[in-house]
Design a protein around this motif. Structure first.
Motif, PDB file in Angstrom:
ATOM      1  N   LYS A  92      27.338  27.357  38.716  1.00 32.18           N
ATOM      2  CA  LYS A  92      28.757  27.692  38.846  1.00 32.18           C
ATOM      3  C   LYS A  92      29.263  28.269  37.524  1.00 32.18           C
ATOM      4  CE  LYS A  92      33.105  25.536  40.204  1.00 32.18           C
ATOM      5  NZ  LYS A  92      33.742  24.285  40.662  1.00 32.18           N
ATOM      6  N   TRP A  93      29.984  29.394  37.613  1.00 33.39           N
ATOM      7  CA  TRP A  93      30.592  29.983  36.433  1.00 33.39           C
ATOM      8  C   TRP A  93      31.920  30.608  36.831  1.00 33.39           C
ATOM      9  CZ3 TRP A  93      26.898  32.356  39.288  1.00 33.39           C
ATOM     10  CH2 TRP A  93      27.035  33.696  39.593  1.00 33.39           C
ATOM     11  N   ARG A  94      32.699  30.979  35.827  1.00 30.93           N
ATOM     12  CA  ARG A  94      34.021  31.525  36.097  1.00 30.93           C
ATOM     13  C   ARG A  94      34.227  32.841  35.367  1.00 30.93           C
ATOM     14  NH1 ARG A  94      38.152  27.505  32.933  1.00 30.93           N
ATOM     15  NH2 ARG A  94      38.626  29.005  31.333  1.00 30.93           N
ATOM     16  N   GLU A  95      35.192  33.604  35.866  1.00 31.83           N
ATOM     17  CA  GLU A  95      35.529  34.893  35.286  1.00 31.83           C
ATOM     18  C   GLU A  95      37.043  34.945  35.136  1.00 31.83           C
ATOM     19  OE1 GLU A  95      35.718  38.867  37.528  1.00 31.83           O
ATOM     20  OE2 GLU A  95      33.694  38.783  36.672  1.00 31.83           O
ATOM     21  N   ASP A  96      37.513  35.097  33.917  1.00 30.96           N
ATOM     22  CA  ASP A  96      38.948  35.167  33.640  1.00 30.96           C
ATOM     23  C   ASP A  96      39.357  36.620  33.418  1.00 30.96           C
ATOM     24  OD1 ASP A  96      39.379  32.330  33.547  1.00 30.96           O
ATOM     25  OD2 ASP A  96      38.401  32.339  31.582  1.00 30.96           O
ATOM     26  N   ASP A  97      40.583  36.961  33.817  1.00 34.68           N
ATOM     27  CA  ASP A  97      41.143  38.260  33.453  1.00 34.68           C
ATOM     28  C   ASP A  97      41.667  38.150  32.040  1.00 34.68           C
ATOM     29  OD1 ASP A  97      40.628  39.482  35.844  1.00 34.68           O
ATOM     30  OD2 ASP A  97      42.595  39.029  36.702  1.00 34.68           O
ATOM     31  N   HIS A  98      41.432  39.181  31.256  1.00 33.75           N
ATOM     32  CA  HIS A  98      41.932  39.162  29.866  1.00 33.75           C
ATOM     33  C   HIS A  98      42.906  40.289  29.658  1.00 33.75           C
ATOM     34  CE1 HIS A  98      39.135  36.068  28.640  1.00 33.75           C
ATOM     35  NE2 HIS A  98      38.201  36.712  29.325  1.00 33.75           N
ATOM     36  N   GLN A 102      41.301  30.240  41.846  1.00 31.45           N
ATOM     37  CA  GLN A 102      42.099  29.044  41.650  1.00 31.45           C
ATOM     38  C   GLN A 102      43.051  29.253  40.482  1.00 31.45           C
ATOM     39  OE1 GLN A 102      39.677  25.585  41.179  1.00 31.45           O
ATOM     40  NE2 GLN A 102      41.394  24.183  41.249  1.00 31.45           N
ATOM     41  N   GLN A 103      44.279  28.795  40.638  1.00 28.69           N
ATOM     42  CA  GLN A 103      45.276  28.879  39.567  1.00 28.69           C
ATOM     43  C   GLN A 103      45.069  27.684  38.654  1.00 28.69           C
ATOM     44  OE1 GLN A 103      47.662  31.410  39.467  1.00 28.69           O
ATOM     45  NE2 GLN A 103      48.139  30.704  37.422  1.00 28.69           N
ATOM     46  N   ILE A 104      44.558  27.906  37.444  1.00 27.74           N
ATOM     47  CA  ILE A 104      44.303  26.786  36.543  1.00 27.74           C
ATOM     48  C   ILE A 104      45.164  26.850  35.283  1.00 27.74           C
ATOM     49  CG2 ILE A 104      41.965  26.382  37.360  1.00 27.74           C
ATOM     50  CD1 ILE A 104      40.952  27.824  34.859  1.00 27.74           C
ATOM     51  N   ARG A 105      45.822  27.973  35.075  1.00 28.89           N
ATOM     52  CA  ARG A 105      46.696  28.110  33.912  1.00 28.89           C
ATOM     53  C   ARG A 105      48.132  28.175  34.393  1.00 28.89           C
ATOM     54  NH1 ARG A 105      43.493  33.178  31.925  1.00 28.89           N
ATOM     55  NH2 ARG A 105      43.460  33.340  34.153  1.00 28.89           N
ATOM     56  N   SER A 106      49.046  28.555  33.540  1.00 30.12           N
ATOM     57  CA  SER A 106      50.453  28.619  33.927  1.00 30.12           C
ATOM     58  C   SER A 106      50.670  29.669  35.014  1.00 30.12           C
ATOM     59  CB  SER A 106      51.324  28.923  32.713  1.00 30.12           C
ATOM     60  OG  SER A 106      50.980  30.175  32.151  1.00 30.12           O
ATOM     61  N   ALA A 107      51.751  29.534  35.747  1.00 24.57           N
ATOM     62  CA  ALA A 107      52.007  30.376  36.910  1.00 24.57           C
ATOM     63  C   ALA A 107      52.182  31.852  36.561  1.00 24.57           C
ATOM     64  CB  ALA A 107      53.240  29.879  37.647  1.00 24.57           C
ATOM     65  N   ASP A 108      52.533  32.166  35.319  1.00 19.20           N
ATOM     66  CA  ASP A 108      52.732  33.572  34.956  1.00 19.20           C
ATOM     67  C   ASP A 108      51.426  34.260  34.549  1.00 19.20           C
ATOM     68  OD1 ASP A 108      52.500  32.148  32.590  1.00 19.20           O
ATOM     69  OD2 ASP A 108      53.930  33.398  31.490  1.00 19.20           O
ATOM     70  N   GLU A 109      50.307  33.557  34.612  1.00 21.52           N
ATOM     71  CA  GLU A 109      49.008  34.151  34.319  1.00 21.52           C
ATOM     72  C   GLU A 109      48.194  34.276  35.605  1.00 21.52           C
ATOM     73  OE1 GLU A 109      46.913  32.773  30.870  1.00 21.52           O
ATOM     74  OE2 GLU A 109      48.715  31.804  30.117  1.00 21.52           O
ATOM     75  N   SER A 110      47.240  35.187  35.610  1.00 22.27           N
ATOM     76  CA  SER A 110      46.456  35.440  36.816  1.00 22.27           C
ATOM     77  C   SER A 110      45.522  34.274  37.131  1.00 22.27           C
ATOM     78  CB  SER A 110      45.643  36.724  36.658  1.00 22.27           C
ATOM     79  OG  SER A 110      44.728  36.582  35.597  1.00 22.27           O
ATOM     80  N   GLU A 111      45.049  34.249  38.380  1.00 25.08           N
ATOM     81  CA  GLU A 111      44.122  33.218  38.818  1.00 25.08           C
ATOM     82  C   GLU A 111      42.761  33.420  38.172  1.00 25.08           C
ATOM     83  OE1 GLU A 111      44.524  34.128  43.013  1.00 25.08           O
ATOM     84  OE2 GLU A 111      45.329  32.106  43.299  1.00 25.08           O
TER      85      GLU A 111
END
Length: 108
Positions: free
Chosen positions: A102-108, A81-90
């Motif tokens: 439920k947990w999430r994994e962000d790209d850094h 899901q896209q939760i940040r600005s469009a220039d950042e990864s989902e």
């Protein structure tokens, strides 16, 4: 519901309800009872046609092998899901197939 042939706006039943009148441009056309009877409306739908899949075993999501931090299970459903600005990864979200943690994994 009927849409205007001239401008595409929604039409309403005119006086006497024997014709349609466009709310935007005023275009008028006659009503056809046979065509209208064949239309599917939300009022005409029966509750039995709606299928509740909220408790479905697979939840309609793909699964992957990943370690649940809550119960240690090695399988989870996942979605992005896209939760940040469009220039950042989902952001990838996981839901444990065992305990539904439920947990999430962000790209850094």
């Amino acid at each position: 519901m009927e849409f205007c042939d001239e401008c595409g706006s929604m039409m309403k039943a005119g006086e006497g309800e024997d014709h349609w009148v466009c709310t935007a441009c005023g275009f008028e056309k006659g009503r056809n009872e046979q065509e209208e009877a064949a239309m599917v409306t939300t009022q005409g739908q029966e509750a039995s046609e709606i299928i509740d899949v909220s408790d479905a075993e697979d939840k309609g999501l793909p699964t992957t092998t990943v370690h649940c931090p809550e119960c240690g299970n090695d399988s989870a459903y996942w979605y992005m899901q896209q939760i940040r600005s469009a220039d950042e990864s989902e952001t990838r979200f996981f839901v444990c197939t065992e305990c539904e943690h439920k947990w999430r994994e962000d790209d850094h």
